[in-house]
Scaffold this motif. Structure first.
Motif, mmCIF file in Angstrom:
data_model
loop_
_atom_site.group_PDB
_atom_site.id
_atom_site.type_symbol
_atom_site.label_atom_id
_atom_site.label_comp_id
_atom_site.label_asym_id
_atom_site.label_seq_id
_atom_site.Cartn_x
_atom_site.Cartn_y
_atom_site.Cartn_z
ATOM 1 N N CYS A 1 -21.512 -11.689 6.088
ATOM 2 C CA CYS A 1 -22.758 -11.858 6.814
ATOM 3 C C CYS A 1 -23.909 -11.386 5.935
ATOM 4 O O CYS A 1 -23.696 -10.761 4.890
ATOM 5 C CB CYS A 1 -22.735 -11.101 8.132
ATOM 6 S SG CYS A 1 -22.404 -9.324 7.936
ATOM 7 N N ALA A 2 -25.115 -11.673 6.363
ATOM 8 C CA ALA A 2 -26.278 -11.337 5.551
ATOM 9 C C ALA A 2 -26.612 -9.859 5.706
ATOM 10 O O ALA A 2 -26.769 -9.377 6.831
ATOM 11 C CB ALA A 2 -27.466 -12.195 5.959
ATOM 12 N N ASN B 1 -16.201 -14.915 -11.551
ATOM 13 C CA ASN B 1 -16.262 -15.287 -12.968
ATOM 14 C C ASN B 1 -17.661 -15.173 -13.555
ATOM 15 O O ASN B 1 -17.907 -15.656 -14.656
ATOM 16 C CB ASN B 1 -15.717 -16.703 -13.175
ATOM 17 C CG ASN B 1 -16.392 -17.726 -12.277
ATOM 18 O OD1 ASN B 1 -17.381 -17.418 -11.621
ATOM 19 N ND2 ASN B 1 -15.861 -18.944 -12.246
ATOM 20 N N PHE B 2 -18.586 -14.524 -12.827
ATOM 21 C CA PHE B 2 -19.915 -14.247 -13.350
ATOM 22 C C PHE B 2 -20.167 -12.756 -13.315
ATOM 23 O O PHE B 2 -19.923 -12.092 -12.300
ATOM 24 C CB PHE B 2 -20.995 -14.976 -12.539
ATOM 25 C CG PHE B 2 -21.153 -16.429 -12.912
ATOM 26 C CD1 PHE B 2 -22.127 -16.837 -13.812
ATOM 27 C CD2 PHE B 2 -20.308 -17.386 -12.370
ATOM 28 C CE1 PHE B 2 -22.260 -18.162 -14.165
ATOM 29 C CE2 PHE B 2 -20.439 -18.723 -12.716
ATOM 30 C CZ PHE B 2 -21.415 -19.112 -13.622
ATOM 31 N N LEU B 3 -20.659 -12.233 -14.464
ATOM 32 C CA LEU B 3 -20.918 -10.808 -14.548
ATOM 33 C C LEU B 3 -22.208 -10.461 -13.818
ATOM 34 O O LEU B 3 -23.142 -11.257 -13.752
ATOM 35 C CB LEU B 3 -21.025 -10.368 -16.011
ATOM 36 C CG LEU B 3 -19.841 -10.682 -16.924
ATOM 37 C CD1 LEU B 3 -20.125 -10.177 -18.336
ATOM 38 C CD2 LEU B 3 -18.571 -10.055 -16.392
ATOM 39 N N GLY B 4 -22.265 -9.245 -13.271
ATOM 40 C CA GLY B 4 -23.490 -8.785 -12.639
ATOM 41 C C GLY B 4 -23.202 -7.873 -11.464
ATOM 42 O O GLY B 4 -22.058 -7.450 -11.210
ATOM 43 N N GLN B 5 -24.293 -7.544 -10.733
ATOM 44 C CA GLN B 5 -24.204 -6.728 -9.522
ATOM 45 C C GLN B 5 -24.614 -7.596 -8.345
ATOM 46 O O GLN B 5 -25.631 -8.293 -8.405
ATOM 47 C CB GLN B 5 -25.105 -5.495 -9.642
ATOM 48 C CG GLN B 5 -24.649 -4.540 -10.751
ATOM 49 C CD GLN B 5 -25.584 -3.369 -10.934
ATOM 50 O OE1 GLN B 5 -26.788 -3.545 -11.019
ATOM 51 N NE2 GLN B 5 -25.028 -2.168 -11.000
ATOM 52 N N PHE B 6 -23.837 -7.510 -7.289
ATOM 53 C CA PHE B 6 -23.993 -8.451 -6.181
ATOM 54 C C PHE B 6 -23.957 -7.691 -4.847
ATOM 55 O O PHE B 6 -23.072 -6.851 -4.628
ATOM 56 C CB PHE B 6 -22.888 -9.509 -6.203
ATOM 57 C CG PHE B 6 -22.804 -10.260 -7.508
ATOM 58 C CD1 PHE B 6 -23.561 -11.399 -7.713
ATOM 59 C CD2 PHE B 6 -21.994 -9.798 -8.538
ATOM 60 C CE1 PHE B 6 -23.488 -12.079 -8.921
ATOM 61 C CE2 PHE B 6 -21.926 -10.470 -9.740
ATOM 62 C CZ PHE B 6 -22.678 -11.619 -9.933
ATOM 63 N N VAL B 7 -24.932 -8.020 -3.949
ATOM 64 C CA VAL B 7 -24.961 -7.464 -2.587
ATOM 65 C C VAL B 7 -24.074 -8.321 -1.694
ATOM 66 O O VAL B 7 -24.167 -9.550 -1.710
ATOM 67 C CB VAL B 7 -26.407 -7.432 -2.052
ATOM 68 C CG1 VAL B 7 -26.410 -7.088 -0.571
ATOM 69 C CG2 VAL B 7 -27.226 -6.425 -2.834
ATOM 70 N N VAL B 8 -23.214 -7.660 -0.933
ATOM 71 C CA VAL B 8 -22.293 -8.351 -0.020
ATOM 72 C C VAL B 8 -22.401 -7.695 1.354
ATOM 73 O O VAL B 8 -22.375 -6.455 1.462
ATOM 74 C CB VAL B 8 -20.841 -8.283 -0.531
ATOM 75 C CG1 VAL B 8 -19.898 -8.961 0.465
ATOM 76 C CG2 VAL B 8 -20.732 -8.933 -1.906
ATOM 77 N N GLY B 9 -22.524 -8.533 2.370
ATOM 78 C CA GLY B 9 -22.490 -8.040 3.750
ATOM 79 C C GLY B 9 -21.160 -8.368 4.402
ATOM 80 O O GLY B 9 -20.713 -9.514 4.365
ATOM 81 N N ILE B 10 -20.499 -7.365 4.978
ATOM 82 C CA ILE B 10 -19.216 -7.570 5.672
ATOM 83 C C ILE B 10 -19.403 -7.161 7.134
ATOM 84 O O ILE B 10 -19.773 -6.012 7.429
ATOM 85 C CB ILE B 10 -18.098 -6.741 5.029
ATOM 86 C CG1 ILE B 10 -17.903 -7.167 3.564
ATOM 87 C CG2 ILE B 10 -16.796 -6.882 5.813
ATOM 88 C CD1 ILE B 10 -16.889 -6.327 2.819
ATOM 89 N N CYS B 11 -19.199 -8.110 8.019
ATOM 90 C CA CYS B 11 -19.342 -7.862 9.458
ATOM 91 C C CYS B 11 -17.973 -7.837 10.124
ATOM 92 O O CYS B 11 -17.114 -8.688 9.834
ATOM 93 C CB CYS B 11 -20.206 -8.934 10.121
ATOM 94 S SG CYS B 11 -21.966 -8.795 9.699
ATOM 95 N N TYR C 1 -26.111 -18.477 -4.670
ATOM 96 C CA TYR C 1 -25.483 -17.477 -3.804
ATOM 97 C C TYR C 1 -26.006 -17.642 -2.377
ATOM 98 O O TYR C 1 -27.118 -18.127 -2.131
ATOM 99 C CB TYR C 1 -25.785 -16.079 -4.336
ATOM 100 C CG TYR C 1 -25.329 -15.858 -5.756
ATOM 101 C CD1 TYR C 1 -24.007 -15.558 -6.053
ATOM 102 C CD2 TYR C 1 -26.225 -15.964 -6.821
ATOM 103 C CE1 TYR C 1 -23.586 -15.370 -7.359
ATOM 104 C CE2 TYR C 1 -25.817 -15.783 -8.132
ATOM 105 C CZ TYR C 1 -24.498 -15.486 -8.399
ATOM 106 O OH TYR C 1 -24.083 -15.305 -9.686
ATOM 107 N N SER C 2 -25.188 -17.190 -1.399
ATOM 108 C CA SER C 2 -25.564 -17.264 0.014
ATOM 109 C C SER C 2 -24.808 -16.179 0.757
ATOM 110 O O SER C 2 -23.937 -15.500 0.192
ATOM 111 C CB SER C 2 -25.227 -18.654 0.582
ATOM 112 O OG SER C 2 -23.816 -18.869 0.557
ATOM 113 N N LEU C 3 -25.128 -16.005 2.043
ATOM 114 C CA LEU C 3 -24.444 -14.959 2.815
ATOM 115 C C LEU C 3 -22.958 -15.229 2.948
ATOM 116 O O LEU C 3 -22.141 -14.309 3.024
ATOM 117 C CB LEU C 3 -25.103 -14.809 4.196
ATOM 118 C CG LEU C 3 -25.008 -16.002 5.195
ATOM 119 C CD1 LEU C 3 -23.739 -15.938 6.042
ATOM 120 C CD2 LEU C 3 -26.214 -15.998 6.121
#
Length: 755
Positions: A219-220, A281-291, A255-257
């Protein structure tokens, strides 16, 4: 609130400033932005129902502590309580809750057999508070929220992460209040470090003490707060927190929710179990929402949100089976070995801690081998194809395998023969009778001692020098396998043709002529006998003979090799000694002196083509008859050099004596009357080189009236050229002097003075 970078922080002062809005604005504007630096990487807010409207809340906040300039946890979190649905919700309370504890979390990762790069640091700050809903169970939901900025500015999948905060919220709905429901809580922190290209197989699941059905989905995440140091929802810490509905973060395409990370396969969460799968397969830092949606008897009681940051990085494997040498083809380490090498040693391209790692080498083929050594040495006795592997595993059962293939080839077998005439010099004929191994020849190298010949099957070679010749044949086939054979040839034949070269073939006697033996193969070990045609005999490779007589001479040469092979030859009339030139000339003239100084020279030489005259080492023109004016007196040498057409030279030297000659006489009268004519009595004639000169003049009474030792000083008709004039009359003079060659001379006479 504690701010990293301040040496002393007065919490009471800061709190007071927050209460006073105007002063707060001043305070915040003088603080550098990095005091509120991006540091939040997620969190969640959960609750427990105790009955009677009493609830206990746990706020877990996660921060990135790897950056020393990042902001710290707030010492008090400002909690806002809203009653109602969405935009109709009303703020019913706002309060602060203290930071209960801060703990460092071990970085979690998806692959225990991969080693992420160093430097990751994660902390959890825990806030606990209790709250009583006065109208519980209410017919309206209650929303609890804490908001602050900011997230890590290096996040890749959302827009402006450095200006985007987070809303830690939970909603206690009407249905949840009605049954005194407690929210589910997350069991563990999901993997914050994901190795790129590695499969995720981790649970992001939660526990529910009520046993309700839990459904998981992406989720977002909610934004909250901003970089505004003033009031309102864009403040760094909104006070009070802003009401629902909360703003979702803005994902950056693609990217998307529902697809917060890219991967192959794509990263997904199992709705039933909360299992995360996929391979980023892409390097970086990513925000993830888990509901986590909570259902009881098909009724949705609430949604628990976790906002978390994933770090996708390049990891190093915990163990690697990488081999030295060989060539990797289709993932298999290919090795080649020639059978004559007999052994092969395999090497691991790293350092193995044998106390912590287990090693296994296996090689199967015509023979079988196994070893647990770090660099095993296998003795190979049979050709063929061997397949195997190298396996390394550590104490955590992390393993890696390198597959290998070994081709063992038969070597070629070198063999050759040769034939040659051992007594008469000629070529040596070589024959290659070698046997192939498992591949055609790539190189055939003949080392014939005097020369190296490549890629010739059966060469022939003419040696120009005698001796023992070390001959070898080296074979290299297309598999790189080699063999060689060495032999020796005793090459000491007599030369097929005798060749000699004299320094000159024609000359004049005495002629010293050097004769060189150009025959081959010949060296100092050969006996060479020379006969020069004039009765002289000598031995050696290079000889010299002096010919004294005119004539034609035959040269005979006999050569015997060390093994007794003999050859001889006669060179008829090889040397011609011609009549020499004869220098001769006649001197025309005699009694030469500085007065009689014309020398005549007449050429009378024979057998010549040119000649030169030198008089007293001075070149003079080469004329058959020459008249030469002698420039000086004394002994002189006359040299004549004549040249023969063959270059022979003859010289003759003759000497002459050029005498110095003086002729002195005095006048018998002079007129010292001052008219500049015959005023002085002086000697006349030639007196070159005269010395010890003395002149005395006497009057008729025997008295000296003048004397001098200077031949250039004359008498002026006065007493000693200083007094009064002497009377006219006759005076007597006496002269003495020495000639240039020492003869003493004397003269006497009379002179008359006329005025």
């Amino acid at each position: 609130m504690v701010f990293i970078g301040l040496s002393i922080v007065n919490y009471e002062f800061v709190s007071a400033m927050i209460i006073k809005k105007a002063t707060q604005t001043i305070f915040l504007t003088i603080l550098p932005l990095w005091l509120f630096g991006a540091h939040i990487i997620g969190g969640e807010l959960t609750y427990t129902c105790n009955g009677g409207g009493d609830y206990d809340f746990v706020l877990n906040m996660y921060r990135d502590c790897s950056n020393p300039n990042a902001g710290f946890f707030d010492q008090e979190a400002i909690i806002g309580v809203y009653k109602g649905i969405g935009a109709d919700a009303v703020l019913v309370d706002v309060f602060e809750t203290d930071l209960l504890s801060v703990d460092n979390l071990m970085p979690t990762q998806t692959d225990p057999c991969a080693i992420p790069p160093p430097g990751f640091c994660t902390q959890i700050g825990v806030y606990n508070f209790s709250y009583t809903i006065d109208d519980w169970p209410s017919d309206e939901p209650y929303t609890f929220v804490y908001q602050r900025c900011c997230r890590n500015n290096t996040i890749s999948n959302i827009l402006s992460p450095q200006d985007t905060g987070i809303s830690f919220m939970t909603e206690i709905g009407v249905e949840s209040q009605a049954v005194c429901n407690s929210s589910p809580y997350f069991e563990n922190l999901p993997p914050t470090i994901i190795c790129a290209g590695k499969d995720i197989n981790e649970f992001a699941s939660a526990l529910d003490n009520d046993g309700d059905q839990l459904v998981y989905e992406f989720c977002a995440p909610f934004a909250g707060g901003g970089d505004n140091f003033g009031d309102g929802c864009d403040a760094v810490i909104p006070d009070p927190p802003c009401p629902p509905p909360f703003t979702e973060v803005t994902f950056v395409s693609p990217y998307s929710l529902s697809q917060p990370l890219l991967g192959d396969p794509v990263v997904e969460i199992d709705a039933t179990t909360g299992l995360l799968t996929g391979s980023p397969n892409f390097l970086g830092q990513f925000v993830v929402g888990i509901c986590v949606k909570e259902f009881r008897n098909g009724v949705l009681l609430g949604v628990t949100r976790r906002d978390i940051q994933f770090n996708v990085v390049l990891c190093e494997p915990a163990v690697t089976a990488v081999l030295d040498g060989g060539e990797i083809i289709d993932g298999i380490n290919q090795y080649q070995l020639c059978l004559d090498q007999g052994e092969i040693q395999f090497d691991y391209a790293g350092v193995i801690d044998t106390d912590q790692n287990e090693i296994n080498w296996v090689l199967e083929g015509p023979e079988s081998f196994a070893s647990q050594a770090e660099s095993p040495l296998f003795q190979i006795n049979e050709p063929g194809v061997y397949n195997g592997y190298f396996l390394v595993s550590d104490e955590n059962d992390c393993t890696d395998t390198a597959f290998l293939a070994l081709n063992v080839y038969n070597n070629p077998v070198a063999d050759f023969s040769y034939v040659y005439d051992s007594c008469v010099a000629g070529p040596v004929f070589f024959s290659n009778s070698s046997t192939l191994g498992d591949a055609p020849f790539e190189e055939i190298i003949w080392n014939l001692s005097d020369e190296i010949i490549d890629d010739e099957q059966a060469p022939s070679y003419f040696y120009t020098s005698p001796g023992v010749k070390d001959v070898s044949l080296v074979l290299v086939d297309e598999n790189g396998c080699t063999d060689s054979l060495q032999s020796t040839i005793l090459y000491q034949p007599a030369p097929a043709v005798i060749v000699v070269r004299p320094s000159v073939e024609e000359f004049c006697p005495p002629a010293e002529i050097e004769i060189d033996n150009l025959s081959f193969p010949v060296d100092e070990t050969y006996e060479v006998v020379w006969e020069f045609g004039d009765g002289s005999v000598d031995t050696g490779l290079v000889v010299t003979n002096i010919y004294e007589e005119v004539g034609l001479y035959d040269i005979s040469v006999s050569i015997t090799s060390p093994i007794g092979c003999k050859v001889d030859s006669v060179f008829e009339e090889l040397i011609t000694i011609q009549e020499p030139p004869v220098a001769d000339f006649e001197i025309v003239g005699s009694d030469f002196s500085n007065i009689n100084n014309i020398l005549g020279l007449e050429n009378q030489a024979q057998n010549f083509i040119g000649f030169q005259w030198y008089v007293d080492n001075i070149w003079v023109p080469s004329q058959d008859y020459l008249e030469y004016e002698l420039p000086d007196t004394g002994a002189m040498e006359i040299l004549m050099a004549v040249r023969h057409p063959l270059g022979c030279v003859d010289t003759i030297t003759r000497s002459i004596d050029v005498k110095p000659e003086n002729r002195v006489f005095f006048p018998n009268a002079f007129t010292p009357n001052g008219d500049a004519i015959h005023d002085v009595f002086l000697p006349k004639g030639v007196y070159l080189g005269m010395r010890d000169y003395q002149l005395e003049i006497y009057d008729r009474y025997g008295a000296i009236v003048f004397s001098t030792t200077d031949i250039y000083e004359g008498w002026k008709g006065t007493h000693q050229n200083q007094g009064s004039d002497v009377p006219i009359g006759v005076y007597q003079y006496f002269v003495k002097y020495t000639e240039p060659r020492g003869e003493k001379q004397s003269l006497r006479g009379s002179v008359t003075i006329i005025r």
